[in-house]
Every structure is written in structure tokens, then in C-alpha cells.
Design an enzyme around this catalytic site. Sequence first.
Site, PDB file in Angstrom:
ATOM      1  N   CYS A 149     -13.151  -5.211  -1.558  1.00 50.58           N
ATOM      2  CA  CYS A 149     -14.422  -4.494  -1.303  1.00 50.58           C
ATOM      3  C   CYS A 149     -15.604  -4.994  -1.090  1.00 50.58           C
ATOM      4  CB  CYS A 149     -14.521  -3.303  -2.445  1.00 50.58           C
ATOM      5  SG  CYS A 149     -13.125  -1.934  -2.262  1.00 50.58           S
ATOM      6  N   CYS A 230      -9.542   3.002   2.632  1.00 47.55           N
ATOM      7  CA  CYS A 230      -8.604   2.134   3.517  1.00 47.55           C
ATOM      8  C   CYS A 230      -7.142   2.586   3.285  1.00 47.55           C
ATOM      9  CB  CYS A 230      -8.636   0.792   3.027  1.00 47.55           C
ATOM     10  SG  CYS A 230     -10.282  -0.260   3.339  1.00 47.55           S
ATOM     11  N   CYS A 256     -16.064   1.594  -4.795  1.00 51.86           N
ATOM     12  CA  CYS A 256     -15.816   0.409  -4.013  1.00 51.86           C
ATOM     13  C   CYS A 256     -17.040  -0.643  -4.391  1.00 51.86           C
ATOM     14  CB  CYS A 256     -15.960   0.718  -2.584  1.00 51.86           C
ATOM     15  SG  CYS A 256     -17.187   1.529  -2.000  1.00 51.86           S
TER      16      CYS A 256
END
Length: 260
Positions: A149, A230, A256
Amino acid sequence: MINLLDAAGGRNYRDPEISPDGPKETEALEGGVEKQNALLVEQWADKLYNAPAETILEWAHEHAPGPLVVTLSMENTVLAELAERHLPGADFLFLDTQYHFPETLEVADEVERRYPSHRLVRAKAQLSRAEQDQVYGPNLYLRAPGACCRMRKVEPLAVHMSPYAGWITGLRRADGPTRAEAPALSLDATGRLKISPVVTWTLEETEAFERDNNLIIHPLTRQGYPSIGCATCTMPVAEGEDPRAGRWAFSAKTECGLHQ
């Protein structure tokens, strides 16, 4: 520096705590903008804490001491529509991690067509997905999700934030306990304004706004994915679960790093 041994393949890969060479940080604000931002937050944060989205964005358009950018995850396009009405000409910023669902990329393309007066900036990491696998080893998102991330979201955002005095985010307090007291207006670590106009909205209110205004719909949000990141790190959630329960479900990770 190479010091991470891939036990499966016997290869040495770069330590994921060491990012690739290249820019990673946001440039400093110039001309007293950081001080102006701090004064604005001091004067207005409490007043805007529970304000309607339209009020917050009209305030931002009037008071921000420089250009603003609207960050879009493409999970929904509410911010794009609100910016079209209240932030004429503001740039849109999409973090293209190269790990997105195909549907997310399709929404990004649709946003670009529907809102041509707003430039869509597609921010990418220093390394492509294939290059990251080569340098750091495959499936970094499983072995070191925080590092993945950082390299694919946090650092690209930081680099692309340099031209702006502040950013518009889609944070909602209803999205989970880590966001339950999120402010509508604050300063980020670089002294830029961080403005969250839909912070008081529920998921139901968000979906109602989408329906009422015939917005672009991310199809997965109607298939058990209330929060979408994602494809490798997002799972559907059961009815009644925390909307972000499907994010990084394979680990204890909950954010993240963009909003920490």
C-alpha cells in the site's frame, strides 16, 4: 539493499521497507499557504464538522488558498458529481495501483467521459506490477500488505499532491470505527487542507444520491462489495457487517495509510 530471502524460490528480494528510488514525498507549500490553511482549520473545523456536503464544498471553493484536487477511488462517483456542481475545474485524482478490478478501471474511464471539464490524473507507482514482483517478490500484498500500500498508494498520492493546497476525500464516519470521528476539515501531514464533504453520509444515503442523480454505478457495490480497493485485497461482506470488513480480510490491516 537486498536482504529479504524468498523461502519458496530461494531468491533474494529487496526489503519491502525500502521503496524504489524516485520521488516519494509531497513538495512543501509556498507563499504562506500552510499558515493560511492552519488558520482556516482553526476557524472553521468545528463549524463544518456536521455541515452538508454542498456547504463544505462551497466553503472550500471560496476559502482555499490554492487549487484543490478531488481524490476518487471509483468505488462511487459522488465526489465527481458534487465537484462538477461546486468545484468548477478542479482536478480529479485516481490512484491506479494496477491491482484494481476491471470494473473499477471502467468506472474511471466513464468518469473521464462524463466530466470532461475536470482533468483526471491517474497516479501510478514507481514500479509496474510486474516490476514489483521482480524486485520485491510475488504477492507482496500478502506478505507485506503495508509495504505494498505504501508503494502503490501512499507514495504516489504524496508525489501527485504537490501542486495542490488541499484535497477532497470520500471519508465517511459510517465506514467503520477507525473513521467514526473523522473531521470534515483538517490539515494533513504536509499542511494541506483535507476536506471530507460526505463525512456524515451513510452508505444508504450515498446509494440514494447515486440513484437520484443517475450517477455512474460501480457494479460490484451492488454485489456485496460496499467498500472496494484492489482486487487482490477486497472480499465481499455479509449483510450487516462493517462495510470495510472485506478489506485486507486476510490480515489485521484496516487502512491503507492514506488517512492515518
